[in-house]
Design a protein around this motif. Structure first.
Motif, mmCIF file in Angstrom:
data_model
loop_
_atom_site.group_PDB
_atom_site.id
_atom_site.type_symbol
_atom_site.label_atom_id
_atom_site.label_comp_id
_atom_site.label_asym_id
_atom_site.label_seq_id
_atom_site.Cartn_x
_atom_site.Cartn_y
_atom_site.Cartn_z
ATOM 1 N N LYS A 1 0.839 -1.204 0.000
ATOM 2 C CA LYS A 1 0.000 0.000 0.000
ATOM 3 C C LYS A 1 0.870 1.250 0.000
ATOM 4 N N TYR A 2 1.918 1.213 0.834
ATOM 5 C CA TYR A 2 2.808 2.366 0.922
ATOM 6 C C TYR A 2 3.461 2.627 -0.428
ATOM 7 N N LYS A 3 3.897 1.550 -1.095
ATOM 8 C CA LYS A 3 4.521 1.698 -2.405
ATOM 9 C C LYS A 3 3.520 2.255 -3.423
ATOM 10 N N SER A 4 2.263 1.741 -3.346
ATOM 11 C CA SER A 4 1.256 2.215 -4.301
ATOM 12 C C SER A 4 0.941 3.689 -4.073
ATOM 13 N N GLU A 5 0.988 4.131 -2.807
ATOM 14 C CA GLU A 5 0.746 5.546 -2.518
ATOM 15 C C GLU A 5 1.884 6.392 -3.061
ATOM 16 N N GLU A 6 3.113 5.881 -2.942
ATOM 17 C CA GLU A 6 4.261 6.598 -3.498
ATOM 18 C C GLU A 6 4.119 6.750 -5.008
ATOM 19 N N VAL A 7 3.684 5.663 -5.661
ATOM 20 C CA VAL A 7 3.483 5.702 -7.108
ATOM 21 C C VAL A 7 2.415 6.727 -7.460
ATOM 22 N N ARG A 8 1.336 6.735 -6.674
ATOM 23 C CA ARG A 8 0.235 7.674 -6.940
ATOM 24 C C ARG A 8 0.705 9.117 -6.788
ATOM 25 N N GLU A 9 1.467 9.392 -5.723
ATOM 26 C CA GLU A 9 1.966 10.757 -5.516
ATOM 27 C C GLU A 9 2.902 11.171 -6.651
ATOM 28 N N THR A 10 3.741 10.221 -7.078
ATOM 29 C CA THR A 10 4.655 10.516 -8.191
ATOM 30 C C THR A 10 3.866 10.834 -9.457
ATOM 31 N N ALA A 11 2.804 10.038 -9.685
ATOM 32 C CA ALA A 11 1.973 10.251 -10.868
ATOM 33 C C ALA A 11 1.294 11.619 -10.819
ATOM 34 N N LYS A 12 0.765 11.976 -9.644
ATOM 35 C CA LYS A 12 0.086 13.268 -9.517
ATOM 36 C C LYS A 12 1.073 14.421 -9.691
ATOM 37 N N SER A 13 2.285 14.235 -9.176
ATOM 38 C CA SER A 13 3.305 15.273 -9.346
ATOM 39 C C SER A 13 3.666 15.431 -10.821
ATOM 40 N N SER A 14 3.719 14.282 -11.537
ATOM 41 C CA SER A 14 4.028 14.334 -12.962
ATOM 42 C C SER A 14 2.935 15.066 -13.726
ATOM 43 N N ILE A 15 1.696 14.788 -13.345
ATOM 44 C CA ILE A 15 0.560 15.463 -13.980
ATOM 45 C C ILE A 15 0.653 16.968 -13.730
ATOM 46 N N GLU A 16 0.960 17.320 -12.463
ATOM 47 C CA GLU A 16 1.066 18.733 -12.109
ATOM 48 C C GLU A 16 2.168 19.410 -12.924
ATOM 49 N N SER A 17 3.298 18.711 -13.067
ATOM 50 C CA SER A 17 4.404 19.257 -13.843
ATOM 51 C C SER A 17 4.011 19.424 -15.308
ATOM 52 N N SER A 18 3.287 18.436 -15.835
ATOM 53 C CA SER A 18 2.853 18.513 -17.233
ATOM 54 C C SER A 18 1.909 19.693 -17.446
ATOM 55 N N LEU A 19 1.008 19.897 -16.489
ATOM 56 C CA LEU A 19 0.079 21.023 -16.590
ATOM 57 C C LEU A 19 0.826 22.353 -16.620
ATOM 58 N N SER A 20 1.857 22.436 -15.775
ATOM 59 C CA SER A 20 2.659 23.669 -15.746
ATOM 60 C C SER A 20 3.342 23.895 -17.088
ATOM 61 N N ASN A 21 3.885 22.812 -17.667
ATOM 62 C CA ASN A 21 4.551 22.931 -18.969
ATOM 63 C C ASN A 21 3.566 23.349 -20.057
ATOM 64 N N ILE A 22 2.360 22.750 -20.009
ATOM 65 C CA ILE A 22 1.330 23.095 -20.989
ATOM 66 C C ILE A 22 0.970 24.571 -20.870
ATOM 67 N N ASN A 23 0.840 25.040 -19.606
ATOM 68 C CA ASN A 23 0.510 26.452 -19.387
ATOM 69 C C ASN A 23 1.597 27.376 -19.920
ATOM 70 N N SER A 24 2.864 26.966 -19.741
ATOM 71 C CA SER A 24 3.971 27.785 -20.242
ATOM 72 C C SER A 24 3.920 27.892 -21.758
ATOM 73 N N ILE A 25 3.666 26.748 -22.412
ATOM 74 C CA ILE A 25 3.562 26.740 -23.873
ATOM 75 C C ILE A 25 2.373 27.592 -24.320
ATOM 76 N N ARG A 26 1.266 27.431 -23.609
ATOM 77 C CA ARG A 26 0.050 28.176 -23.959
ATOM 78 C C ARG A 26 0.284 29.682 -23.800
ATOM 79 N N ASN A 27 0.943 30.049 -22.675
ATOM 80 C CA ASN A 27 1.213 31.472 -22.440
ATOM 81 C C ASN A 27 2.118 32.040 -23.535
ATOM 82 N N GLY A 28 3.078 31.238 -23.981
ATOM 83 C CA GLY A 28 3.937 31.674 -25.058
ATOM 84 C C GLY A 28 3.151 31.901 -26.341
ATOM 85 N N PHE A 29 2.179 31.024 -26.574
ATOM 86 C CA PHE A 29 1.329 31.177 -27.755
ATOM 87 C C PHE A 29 0.484 32.438 -27.639
ATOM 88 N N PHE A 30 -0.056 32.670 -26.423
ATOM 89 C CA PHE A 30 -0.880 33.868 -26.207
ATOM 90 C C PHE A 30 -0.086 35.122 -26.543
#
Length: 330
Positions: free
Chosen positions: A233-262
């Motif tokens: 369970k602990y390992k699965s929670e670590e994986v989940r947190e890593t996944a959510k952090s990756s999603i958050e990072s991807s969103l930030s990158n998308i926003n940066s690209i979008r802002n550049g387009f704007f």
């Protein structure tokens, strides 16, 4: 049932190991030289075998928790200072809640814990947990002036770590604490197995003693299985947190690209101007969500650390939870 030398070994953490093993080597090891001049067969006694297994398991525990060292006069003085500072902080960390509020906090804490223990989470799970934190925040608001400040708790945590490091001890994380629990269960199994080997089969109590020890072994094996499950369970929670952090990072990158387009189309004419206005509002909204999500991720991560920590008292877990809630909703 278990003899004096191994009892002393258990109590003294292996201090008598050397003497015990040397005695066993002389007394219990049978050397058969008759079969070959070059071949020596050594039969190790049950006691020596148990001592070696326990010695190995104790070394594994030392790797996790460290071992206390002899302190110099200056170190002893610093140790006394640290203990006094921690005691002073503890005196101010009593839970300020009324009986009814404390019981409500416990009930909500159990609900949050059950959600955290789930292998898979949905949006509804996070929504339910967030609403539960709002209920806790409402209770905590009544006692805001009485609770121990976050800075004091951080100070206490740092002082405790410094004290343990000064003493030669380590500060294991939740995963290491689970591993330590496993090792303790393995030691219990070795002790019970050794006691079985020492039973007198001619004794009237042999059958009942054997049954009792087998029950102990079964109980320890069952506990080990549960700890393995907690480990997963602990390992699965670590994986989940890593996944959510990756999603958050991807969103930030998308926003940066979008802002550049704007920025590149902001001076354009026609439909691009309306597109820019619309997407800029979306980007601003997403940024706000990301800021909130950072706090939410922190709340989830710290809550799971407390969930799998075996070193915290009930009051400490409640206090930590209420402090996390106050930070989440500040």
């Amino acid at each position: 049932m278990i003899n004096t030398s191994i009892n002393a070994y258990m109590q003294n953490g292996g201090i008598q190991k050397s003497n015990s093993q040397s005695q066993n080597t002389n007394k219990d090891s049978n050397v058969d030289k008759s079969s070959s001049k070059d071949e020596v067969k050594v039969v190790i006694s049950n006691e020596s075998n148990a001592l070696m297994k326990i010695d190995d398991l104790n070394k594994q525990l030392e790797d996790i928790f460290g071992t206390k060292k002899a302190l110099s006069p200056n170190e002893k003085e610093r140790e006394s200072e640290l203990k006094a500072e921690i005691k002073k902080l503890d005196a101010n960390s009593e839970l300020p809640y009324s009986h009814n509020d404390k019981e409500t906090i416990k009930e909500i804490s159990v609900k949050i814990q059950k959600i955290l223990e789930k292998d898979y989470h949905s949006f509804q799970d996070d929504k339910q947990m967030f609403n539960l934190t709002k209920e806790l925040e409402t209770i905590g608001r009544k006692y805001k002036d009485s609770t121990l400040s976050e800075s004091d708790n951080t100070k206490k945590e740092n002082l405790t770590k410094e004290l343990r490091t000064l003493q030669g001890l380590k500060n294991p994380d939740a995963y290491e604490l689970i591993e330590a629990d496993k090792i303790n269960k393995k030691i219990d199994i070795v002790k019970s197995e050794y006691e079985i080997s020492q039973l007198d089969k001619n004794s009237d109590s042999y059958a009942s003693d054997l049954q009792e020890l087998n029950i102990k072994i079964s109980s320890s094996l069952e506990s080990l299985s549960k700890l393995d499950n907690e480990d997963e369970k602990y390992k699965s929670e670590e994986v989940r947190e890593t996944a959510k952090s990756s999603i958050e990072s991807s969103l930030s990158n998308i926003n940066s690209i979008r802002n550049g387009f704007f920025n590149s189309v902001s001076s354009s004419s026609g439909g691009y101007e309306e597109l820019f206005k619309l997407n800029k509002s979306i980007a601003t909204s997403t940024t706000t969500v990301d800021t909130k999500e950072n706090k939410w991720l922190g709340f989830l991560q710290d809550s799971r650390k407390d969930l799998y920590s075996g070193s915290l008292s009930e009051n400490e877990k409640i206090q930590n939870l209420m402090q996390r809630v106050s930070v989440l909703h500040e």
